[in-house]
Design a protein around this motif. Structure first.
Motif, PDB file in Angstrom:
ATOM      1  N   ASN A  44       0.856  -1.188   0.000  1.00  0.00           N
ATOM      2  CA  ASN A  44       0.000   0.000   0.000  1.00  0.00           C
ATOM      3  C   ASN A  44       0.889   1.235   0.000  1.00  0.00           C
ATOM      4  O   ASN A  44       0.960   1.983   0.963  1.00  0.00           O
ATOM      5  CB  ASN A  44      -0.922   0.000   1.217  1.00  0.00           C
ATOM      6  CG  ASN A  44      -1.867   1.200   1.222  1.00  0.00           C
ATOM      7  OD1 ASN A  44      -2.170   1.769   0.177  1.00  0.00           O
ATOM      8  ND2 ASN A  44      -2.323   1.586   2.392  1.00  0.00           N
ATOM      9  N   SER A  45       1.590   1.427  -1.114  1.00  0.00           N
ATOM     10  CA  SER A  45       2.487   2.565  -1.288  1.00  0.00           C
ATOM     11  C   SER A  45       2.177   3.217  -2.628  1.00  0.00           C
ATOM     12  O   SER A  45       1.456   2.650  -3.458  1.00  0.00           O
ATOM     13  CB  SER A  45       3.943   2.104  -1.261  1.00  0.00           C
ATOM     14  OG  SER A  45       4.223   1.260  -2.369  1.00  0.00           O
ATOM     15  N   LEU A 154      -2.157  16.184 -10.795  1.00  0.00           N
ATOM     16  CA  LEU A 154      -1.534  15.935  -9.511  1.00  0.00           C
ATOM     17  C   LEU A 154      -2.577  15.344  -8.578  1.00  0.00           C
ATOM     18  O   LEU A 154      -3.577  15.999  -8.256  1.00  0.00           O
ATOM     19  CB  LEU A 154      -0.982  17.240  -8.936  1.00  0.00           C
ATOM     20  CG  LEU A 154      -0.392  17.180  -7.533  1.00  0.00           C
ATOM     21  CD1 LEU A 154       0.749  16.166  -7.453  1.00  0.00           C
ATOM     22  CD2 LEU A 154       0.081  18.569  -7.096  1.00  0.00           C
ATOM     23  N   ALA A 155      -2.352  14.107  -8.142  1.00  0.00           N
ATOM     24  CA  ALA A 155      -3.270  13.422  -7.234  1.00  0.00           C
ATOM     25  C   ALA A 155      -2.672  13.403  -5.838  1.00  0.00           C
ATOM     26  O   ALA A 155      -1.512  13.026  -5.657  1.00  0.00           O
ATOM     27  CB  ALA A 155      -3.527  11.993  -7.714  1.00  0.00           C
ATOM     28  N   GLY A 156      -3.438  13.819  -4.842  1.00  0.00           N
ATOM     29  CA  GLY A 156      -2.979  13.816  -3.456  1.00  0.00           C
ATOM     30  C   GLY A 156      -3.732  12.804  -2.625  1.00  0.00           C
ATOM     31  O   GLY A 156      -4.859  12.422  -2.960  1.00  0.00           O
ATOM     32  N   TYR A 157      -3.105  12.367  -1.536  1.00  0.00           N
ATOM     33  CA  TYR A 157      -3.828  11.510  -0.596  1.00  0.00           C
ATOM     34  C   TYR A 157      -5.141  12.184  -0.225  1.00  0.00           C
ATOM     35  O   TYR A 157      -5.217  13.406  -0.087  1.00  0.00           O
ATOM     36  CB  TYR A 157      -3.042  11.312   0.696  1.00  0.00           C
ATOM     37  CG  TYR A 157      -1.699  10.645   0.603  1.00  0.00           C
ATOM     38  CD1 TYR A 157      -1.275   9.969  -0.536  1.00  0.00           C
ATOM     39  CD2 TYR A 157      -0.833  10.689   1.693  1.00  0.00           C
ATOM     40  CE1 TYR A 157      -0.034   9.360  -0.581  1.00  0.00           C
ATOM     41  CE2 TYR A 157       0.406  10.079   1.653  1.00  0.00           C
ATOM     42  CZ  TYR A 157       0.806   9.424   0.508  1.00  0.00           C
ATOM     43  OH  TYR A 157       2.040   8.832   0.467  1.00  0.00           O
ATOM     44  N   LEU A 158      -6.141  11.371   0.014  1.00  0.00           N
ATOM     45  CA  LEU A 158      -7.442  11.875   0.457  1.00  0.00           C
ATOM     46  C   LEU A 158      -7.692  11.587   1.927  1.00  0.00           C
ATOM     47  O   LEU A 158      -8.749  11.937   2.449  1.00  0.00           O
ATOM     48  CB  LEU A 158      -8.557  11.250  -0.390  1.00  0.00           C
ATOM     49  CG  LEU A 158      -8.411  11.401  -1.912  1.00  0.00           C
ATOM     50  CD1 LEU A 158      -9.577  10.735  -2.633  1.00  0.00           C
ATOM     51  CD2 LEU A 158      -8.302  12.874  -2.314  1.00  0.00           C
ATOM     52  N   ALA A 167      -3.996   3.738  -3.418  1.00  0.00           N
ATOM     53  CA  ALA A 167      -5.092   4.280  -4.219  1.00  0.00           C
ATOM     54  C   ALA A 167      -4.680   5.570  -4.914  1.00  0.00           C
ATOM     55  O   ALA A 167      -5.104   5.844  -6.046  1.00  0.00           O
ATOM     56  CB  ALA A 167      -6.318   4.520  -3.329  1.00  0.00           C
ATOM     57  N   THR A 168      -3.841   6.379  -4.261  1.00  0.00           N
ATOM     58  CA  THR A 168      -3.382   7.625  -4.872  1.00  0.00           C
ATOM     59  C   THR A 168      -2.462   7.338  -6.054  1.00  0.00           C
ATOM     60  O   THR A 168      -2.551   7.988  -7.103  1.00  0.00           O
ATOM     61  CB  THR A 168      -2.677   8.493  -3.824  1.00  0.00           C
ATOM     62  OG1 THR A 168      -3.546   8.689  -2.702  1.00  0.00           O
ATOM     63  CG2 THR A 168      -2.299   9.849  -4.400  1.00  0.00           C
ATOM     64  N   ALA A 172      -3.172   8.472 -10.090  1.00  0.00           N
ATOM     65  CA  ALA A 172      -2.217   9.172 -10.961  1.00  0.00           C
ATOM     66  C   ALA A 172      -1.908   8.360 -12.212  1.00  0.00           C
ATOM     67  O   ALA A 172      -1.770   8.908 -13.311  1.00  0.00           O
ATOM     68  CB  ALA A 172      -0.938   9.468 -10.182  1.00  0.00           C
ATOM     69  N   THR A 173      -1.829   7.043 -12.053  1.00  0.00           N
ATOM     70  CA  THR A 173      -1.527   6.181 -13.201  1.00  0.00           C
ATOM     71  C   THR A 173      -2.688   6.120 -14.170  1.00  0.00           C
ATOM     72  O   THR A 173      -2.500   6.212 -15.397  1.00  0.00           O
ATOM     73  CB  THR A 173      -1.170   4.764 -12.709  1.00  0.00           C
ATOM     74  OG1 THR A 173      -0.110   4.864 -11.741  1.00  0.00           O
ATOM     75  CG2 THR A 173      -0.719   3.880 -13.860  1.00  0.00           C
ATOM     76  N   ARG A 174      -3.884   5.954 -13.641  1.00  0.00           N
ATOM     77  CA  ARG A 174      -5.061   5.912 -14.528  1.00  0.00           C
ATOM     78  C   ARG A 174      -5.194   7.214 -15.301  1.00  0.00           C
ATOM     79  O   ARG A 174      -5.567   7.209 -16.481  1.00  0.00           O
ATOM     80  CB  ARG A 174      -6.323   5.627 -13.711  1.00  0.00           C
ATOM     81  CG  ARG A 174      -6.461   4.172 -13.269  1.00  0.00           C
ATOM     82  CD  ARG A 174      -7.869   3.876 -12.792  1.00  0.00           C
ATOM     83  NE  ARG A 174      -8.203   4.620 -11.578  1.00  0.00           N
ATOM     84  CZ  ARG A 174      -8.047   4.150 -10.345  1.00  0.00           C
ATOM     85  NH1 ARG A 174      -7.544   2.938 -10.160  1.00  0.00           N
ATOM     86  NH2 ARG A 174      -8.384   4.873  -9.294  1.00  0.00           N
TER      87      ARG A 174
END
Length: 498
Positions: A44-45, A154-158, A167-168, A172-174
């Protein structure tokens, strides 16, 4: 067409502007190629999430290098330059279709207040404007205009405490793959809010819980492609410190401006509610003396290595030693000299040492006499999780010093102790302790929930939320150090949707 490839890698560290101890190369876990992929796969990284999303899409991931370190003082310029040059050399080969960067976003060097932006700019100069480039950041990142202008999404932790690293990375990959396939033309609505959240900033509690729920609902309804609310690291004396709301739409006419402005206004309106309070250390130790059904896992928020502190404050150790009726307790302390002295004396020896207080000035060094219970030149940990579950790291030299009912875990490097395996790897079972001290504010609460009752305590130090005690100059003005009039405004930026 051959199999698509993603270039991933970079450097992840959270810096503290006022920590005088630089973060050198020896503090980093550095991996590359197959070893980096094997170490992250299934974890989970951020990189684990990138690998998962890539595998689902039958996409290959290339990892030229990944540097990862605990929080601390600014990273030495040479370390950043080494990582940057490795990634840029890989980018020049051009054998990939997109870039996805698993970073932290809150790093400094002595000469750079935005190393992540500098890295993205260097990569963009090589790839040109059309190659998809996305990034995954910690929720506590310092977002800058340079980052927004060079990164497509830019995707950040939620979550805070952080449980959605994987999940973050997947988000970003998707996004990168959607851009590559033409399914996504990201258009960003971004708002900066000149304020800090200080203590009452868990996303599973109000007021951030409600803001994150509104952001999630917008994504689920299709009103936005992706939304991140960044609550900046509080100890960065850098230009533009503060919160950022990033809301991405899909296509020229899909900019979610109203959503970003509304969330930013809500952040500002609730700025006073985001300043929290904690129980005193004495009140927690009173409970421990009376006996508790489970160990008390205490977060020393005043000297949080997880927040960039040096990890050598003796404040909690002094309080533990002043209470002989406490159950067995363990407290970690960074002190390379004490570690060397214990190794020289040998296991079983009785030693008198002066420990701690070299860099954390709230409590001076402390002279103690005790027995060397354990020694090691290195230790290996695997996070239990849920945060970073499966992440593996190597620790440096350590010594376990017994002072009656108090055990001091001395290390040659600072660690946050976010996971129980830190203690187990160095010879302490936290489940058998009455009091366990971590160098964290609240991130430890996820991974220690199964071990004991987790409590963040009000302690002094350079990572205390008493920011008025820190010598901020460059970052000001910001709330709560400054009262100001503020109205949310959209940030102008480069947009792939044109």
């Amino acid at each position: 067409m051959g199999r698509r490839r993603i270039l991933a890698g970079g450097i992840a560290q959270e810096s503290h502007s006022f920590n005088p101890v630089p973060t050198g190369r020896e503090r980093f876990n550095i991996q590359s190629g197959a070893a980096a992929i094997a170490g992250a796969r299934g974890s989970n990284s951020l990189l684990g999430g990138i690998l998962d999303a890539a595998a689902e899409a039958d996409v290959e991931v290339i990892v030229p290098t990944l540097f990862r370190a605990q929080s601390g003082g600014p990273v030495e310029d040479a370390v950043f330059a080494e990582m940057r040059d490795i990634l840029c050399d890989a980018a020049r080969r051009g054998d990939f279709d997109a870039i996805v960067l698993p970073l932290h976003g809150g790093m400094l060097t002595p000469t750079l207040h935005d190393p992540e932006g500098a890295l993205m700019t260097a990569l963009r100069a090589i790839t040109g404007p059309d190659l998809p480039m996305t990034a995954a950041f910690d929720l506590h990142a310092h977002v800058t205009p340079e980052i927004l202008d060079t990164c497509d999404l830019l995707a950040g932790y939620l979550t805070n405490p952080h449980g959605d690293q994987g999940a973050t990375g997947r988000r970003a990959t998707r996004a990168a793959l959607d851009i590559l396939s033409g399914r996504l033309r990201p258009v960003l609505s971004a708002v900066h809010v000149p304020m800090l959240t200080l203590g009452n900033d868990r996303t599973d509690e109000e007021p951030l819980q409600g803001l994150q729920a509104r952001a999630r609902a917008a994504v689920e309804s299709g009103a936005a492609y992706d939304v991140s609310i960044f609550n900046a690291q509080q100890f960065l004396d850098v230009p533009g410190l503060g919160q950022w709301v990033l809301a991405y739409g899909n296509g020229r006419d899909a900019a979610p401006d109203a959503l970003a402005l509304d969330l930013a206004q809500s952040l500002w309106d609730q700025r006073r509610a985001l300043i929290g309070t904690y129980p005193s250390l004495d009140s927690c130790l009173d409970r421990a003396e009376q006996g508790t059904p489970r160990p008390l896992i205490l977060g020393d928020q005043g000297d949080r290595v997880a927040g960039g502190g040096p990890g050598d404050s003796t404040h909690v150790l002094r309080a533990l030693l002043a209470r002989p009726k406490l159950p067995p307790s363990v407290v970690p302390l960074t002190d390379p000299e004490a570690v060397r002295a214990c190794h020289a004396a040998g296991q079983g020896a009785r030693v008198t040492l002066t420990v701690g207080g070299r860099h954390s000035t709230v409590a001076p060094p402390l002279e103690v006499t005790g027995e060397v219970l354990g020694l090691g030149t290195e230790a290996h940990i695997t996070y239990d999780g849920p945060a970073d579950a499966g992440y593996k790291a190597r620790l440096g030299a350590y010594a376990l010093l017994g002072l009656g009912n108090v055990q001091v875990l001395l290390t040659d490097q600072p660690y946050s102790y976010l996971d129980p395996d830190y203690f187990r790897a160095m010879g302490v079972d936290p489940a058998r302790m009455g009091v366990v001290v971590t160098r964290s504010g609240y991130h430890f609460t996820l991974n220690f929930a199964a071990t004991g009752e987790c409590i963040t305590v009000d302690t002094p130090g350079m990572t205390s939320y008493r920011v008025q005690e820190l010598p901020f100059t460059v970052a000001r003005p910001f709330f709560p150090l400054d009262e100001m009039d503020f109205a949310p405004a959209l940030h102008a930026h480069r947009s792939r949707a044109g």
